[in-house]
Structure formats: C-alpha cells, structure tokens
Write a protein that holds these residues in place. Structure first.
Motif, PDB file in Angstrom:
ATOM      1  N   ALA A 128      46.311  73.873  57.947  1.00 50.47           N
ATOM      2  CA  ALA A 128      46.205  73.692  56.500  1.00 50.47           C
ATOM      3  C   ALA A 128      47.517  74.050  55.807  1.00 50.47           C
ATOM      4  N   PHE A 129      48.229  75.046  56.350  1.00 47.37           N
ATOM      5  CA  PHE A 129      49.527  75.401  55.764  1.00 47.37           C
ATOM      6  C   PHE A 129      50.515  74.252  55.906  1.00 47.37           C
ATOM      7  N   LEU A 130      50.554  73.631  57.079  1.00 47.31           N
ATOM      8  CA  LEU A 130      51.455  72.485  57.277  1.00 47.31           C
ATOM      9  C   LEU A 130      51.084  71.334  56.347  1.00 47.31           C
ATOM     10  N   ALA A 131      49.784  71.110  56.167  1.00 47.50           N
ATOM     11  CA  ALA A 131      49.352  70.047  55.261  1.00 47.50           C
ATOM     12  C   ALA A 131      49.773  70.361  53.830  1.00 47.50           C
ATOM     13  N   SER A 132      49.653  71.622  53.428  1.00 51.82           N
ATOM     14  CA  SER A 132      50.046  72.007  52.074  1.00 51.82           C
ATOM     15  C   SER A 132      51.542  71.851  51.852  1.00 51.82           C
ATOM     16  N   VAL A 133      52.332  72.277  52.845  1.00 51.27           N
ATOM     17  CA  VAL A 133      53.788  72.120  52.734  1.00 51.27           C
ATOM     18  C   VAL A 133      54.142  70.644  52.625  1.00 51.27           C
ATOM     19  N   GLY A 134      53.501  69.817  53.429  1.00 51.42           N
ATOM     20  CA  GLY A 134      53.809  68.392  53.400  1.00 51.42           C
ATOM     21  C   GLY A 134      53.457  67.713  52.094  1.00 51.42           C
ATOM     22  N   SER A 135      52.393  68.183  51.452  1.00 56.33           N
ATOM     23  CA  SER A 135      51.955  67.526  50.217  1.00 56.33           C
ATOM     24  C   SER A 135      52.607  68.100  48.966  1.00 56.33           C
ATOM     25  N   VAL A 136      52.945  69.400  48.980  1.00 54.60           N
ATOM     26  CA  VAL A 136      53.423  70.063  47.768  1.00 54.60           C
ATOM     27  C   VAL A 136      54.946  70.097  47.676  1.00 54.60           C
ATOM     28  N   SER A 137      55.632  70.188  48.803  1.00 51.75           N
ATOM     29  CA  SER A 137      57.091  70.356  48.784  1.00 51.75           C
ATOM     30  C   SER A 137      57.831  69.291  47.967  1.00 51.75           C
ATOM     31  N   PRO A 138      57.493  67.993  48.095  1.00 53.94           N
ATOM     32  CA  PRO A 138      58.211  67.010  47.280  1.00 53.94           C
ATOM     33  C   PRO A 138      58.073  67.261  45.779  1.00 53.94           C
ATOM     34  N   TYR A 139      56.899  67.727  45.355  1.00 54.23           N
ATOM     35  CA  TYR A 139      56.699  67.982  43.927  1.00 54.23           C
ATOM     36  C   TYR A 139      57.450  69.225  43.466  1.00 54.23           C
ATOM     37  N   ILE A 140      57.523  70.234  44.333  1.00 51.98           N
ATOM     38  CA  ILE A 140      58.322  71.408  43.993  1.00 51.98           C
ATOM     39  C   ILE A 140      59.793  71.011  43.865  1.00 51.98           C
ATOM     40  N   GLY A 141      60.271  70.186  44.806  1.00 48.71           N
ATOM     41  CA  GLY A 141      61.653  69.700  44.720  1.00 48.71           C
ATOM     42  C   GLY A 141      61.878  68.868  43.472  1.00 48.71           C
ATOM     43  N   LEU A 142      60.874  68.061  43.115  1.00 50.91           N
ATOM     44  CA  LEU A 142      61.005  67.239  41.909  1.00 50.91           C
ATOM     45  C   LEU A 142      61.077  68.105  40.659  1.00 50.91           C
ATOM     46  N   LEU A 143      60.345  69.217  40.650  1.00 53.00           N
ATOM     47  CA  LEU A 143      60.423  70.138  39.525  1.00 53.00           C
ATOM     48  C   LEU A 143      61.855  70.647  39.353  1.00 53.00           C
ATOM     49  N   GLY A 144      62.478  71.050  40.467  1.00 46.81           N
ATOM     50  CA  GLY A 144      63.865  71.506  40.396  1.00 46.81           C
ATOM     51  C   GLY A 144      64.803  70.411  39.936  1.00 46.81           C
ATOM     52  N   THR A 145      64.543  69.190  40.386  1.00 46.04           N
ATOM     53  CA  THR A 145      65.393  68.068  39.996  1.00 46.04           C
ATOM     54  C   THR A 145      65.283  67.778  38.498  1.00 46.04           C
ATOM     55  N   VAL A 146      64.049  67.734  38.011  1.00 43.36           N
ATOM     56  CA  VAL A 146      63.841  67.449  36.582  1.00 43.36           C
ATOM     57  C   VAL A 146      64.480  68.531  35.725  1.00 43.36           C
ATOM     58  N   ALA A 191      54.112  66.724  61.934  1.00 47.21           N
ATOM     59  CA  ALA A 191      53.505  67.698  62.848  1.00 47.21           C
ATOM     60  C   ALA A 191      52.009  67.821  62.608  1.00 47.21           C
ATOM     61  N   TYR A 192      51.603  67.859  61.336  1.00 47.06           N
ATOM     62  CA  TYR A 192      50.178  67.986  61.027  1.00 47.06           C
ATOM     63  C   TYR A 192      49.393  66.807  61.608  1.00 47.06           C
ATOM     64  N   ASN A 193      49.877  65.606  61.393  1.00 46.60           N
ATOM     65  CA  ASN A 193      49.169  64.425  61.896  1.00 46.60           C
ATOM     66  C   ASN A 193      49.091  64.437  63.424  1.00 46.60           C
ATOM     67  N   ARG A 194      50.184  64.829  64.063  1.00 39.19           N
ATOM     68  CA  ARG A 194      50.197  64.868  65.529  1.00 39.19           C
ATOM     69  C   ARG A 194      49.251  65.943  66.064  1.00 39.19           C
ATOM     70  N   PHE A 195      49.301  67.116  65.472  1.00 46.35           N
ATOM     71  CA  PHE A 195      48.450  68.206  65.947  1.00 46.35           C
ATOM     72  C   PHE A 195      46.978  67.898  65.700  1.00 46.35           C
ATOM     73  N   ALA A 196      46.670  67.332  64.538  1.00 41.32           N
ATOM     74  CA  ALA A 196      45.278  66.991  64.227  1.00 41.32           C
ATOM     75  C   ALA A 196      44.745  65.985  65.244  1.00 41.32           C
ATOM     76  N   HIS A 197      45.577  65.017  65.623  1.00 40.02           N
ATOM     77  CA  HIS A 197      45.173  64.025  66.626  1.00 40.02           C
ATOM     78  C   HIS A 197      44.937  64.687  67.978  1.00 40.02           C
ATOM     79  N   ASP A 198      45.849  65.551  68.399  1.00 40.30           N
ATOM     80  CA  ASP A 198      45.716  66.219  69.697  1.00 40.30           C
ATOM     81  C   ASP A 198      44.489  67.127  69.732  1.00 40.30           C
ATOM     82  N   ILE A 199      44.221  67.840  68.638  1.00 40.17           N
ATOM     83  CA  ILE A 199      43.056  68.723  68.597  1.00 40.17           C
ATOM     84  C   ILE A 199      41.763  67.921  68.609  1.00 40.17           C
ATOM     85  N   ASP A 200      41.738  66.789  67.934  1.00 36.08           N
ATOM     86  CA  ASP A 200      40.555  65.924  67.967  1.00 36.08           C
ATOM     87  C   ASP A 200      40.266  65.460  69.390  1.00 36.08           C
TER      88      ASP A 200
END
Length: 222
Positions: A128-146, A191-200
């Motif tokens: 879940a941490f990897l999923a959160s980093v993957g989804s939130v990081s671009p928006y955090i970077g965009l905040l800094g850019t704006v 990594a999240y997508n790969r790990f989720a597939h392997d765990i499934d």
C-alpha cells in the motif's frame, strides 16, 4: 550586458524557494523509502517462490506426511510449508481426540485458511505504501512546480520587460520538483504492479494446494 544563469540540477535545487526545496526533500525521502521496500519485497517474494517450489517437490515426491510435518517443525516454515504444517497439525490433533470425520476435516481446513491469510498479509505488507507513493508523488511534485512558477512570475512583476533569460531559471527550478516526483512515482508503480501479480500467483498456488491437501486428508479418514 548578458546575464548568465547556472542551470545545473544542483544549482536549480539550491536556488529554489523554501517550499519547493521542502517538496523536493519530501519526494527524495519517499523515493529512498520506496526503493528500500522494493528491494525488500523483491527478495521476500523471490524467496517465497523458491520455498514453495522446494516444498512442492518434497510433498509430491510421495514422502511420508509425518516426516514432512516434523521437518517443518524443526525450522521456521514459510508459505506453503507453514500452511501444510498448520493443517496437518490440526488434523492430527482432532483425529486423536476422536472427533468425527467432518469436524476433523473442517478444523484442518480452517487452520490452513487462517495460516494462508497470514502468509498473504505478510507478503502484501507495505505494498500500500508503494501504491501511495506511485499515485501521490506526481501531485506533490506538481505542487512544488506550481508554487515555483508562481514565485517566478511574481518576481517578474517588478521588472519592466521580461525576457526568456529572466523567466527560464525560475521555471526550470520549479520543473525539477515535477521531475523528482516522477522519479519517485514510476518505480513505485512498476514495482507495485509486479509484486501484486506475483503475490496473486502465489496465492493461487496456496489455494490449489489447500484443496488438494484437503482431498488427501479426506482419503486418510476413510
């Protein structure tokens, strides 16, 4: 007179505003932590797959179940071996106590199901941490850019005539935040997508084994 600006990455980071630098530091920290868990989970899943392959070879080679259970008890069993150990231990205990066949088999299945859930939860920990980093990081970077671009244009408001040379450094340092955000997000998503597939896939193997082992236990009750 021509004004030159140092547009190297380190220079852009050092010249950025405090908020943008904080955003960059946060993203760098998230990236480091995500890489740590990427390596940890990669090793854990690879080890779980190897342990599962080894146990399946031993189990289906026709060895004695008691011997396999004793072997599992002598070391820290993981994955499918732990599921087998839990189911066989419960099966043996209930059969020794004289429970009827249905209750004995149901007890073994419940023990295996509970152990299966714990094993899957352990494998899925920190995904879940990897999923959160993957989804939130671009928006955090965009905040800094704006924020950086806003500061750049506010600085130009006091200048009579703005040129590209005056605008470029401020915009460049702001865009570094977006670049760092993407650098943190992309590996985490992959990594999240790969790990989720392997765990499934491991989960499917565990569930198939539980069904097959339940059939073996049922035959032993006859």
């Amino acid at each position: 007179m021509t004004v030159t600006h140092d547009l190297s990455i380190l220079s852009l980071i050092s010249q950025a505003s405090v908020l943008v630098q904080l955003v960059m530091a946060l993203l760098a920290g998230l990236s480091l932590v995500s890489w740590y868990w990427i390596f940890r989970k990669s090793f854990q899943i690879r080890q779980a797959r190897s342990d599962t392959d080894g146990f399946e070879r031993d189990f289906w080679s026709g060895g004695d179940l008691n011997t396999l259970a004793e072997s599992a008890g002598r070391h820290q069993a993981e994955g499918m071996e732990r599921i087998f150990e839990a189911g066989y231990r419960e099966f043996t205990k209930l059969r020794t106590k004289g429970h009827d066949h249905g209750a004995t088999l149901d007890g073994a299945r419940r023990a295996m199901r509970a152990t299966y859930q714990r094993e899957i939860d352990d494998l899925e920990a920190h995904l879940a941490f990897l999923a959160s980093v993957g989804s939130v990081s671009p928006y955090i970077g965009l905040l800094g850019t704006v924020w950086g671009i806003m500061n750049s244009f506010r600085g130009l408001s006091s200048v009579g005539s703005a040129t590209l040379a005056q605008v470029a450094p401020g915009i460049a340092e702001a865009l570094v935040a977006t670049a760092i955000g993407l650098f943190a997000a992309i590996p985490a998503v992959v990594a999240y997508n790969r790990f989720a597939h392997d765990i499934d896939r491991l989960g499917i193997r565990f569930e198939s084994f539980m069904e097959e082992f339940s059939n073996i236990l049922q035959r032993n009750l006859r």
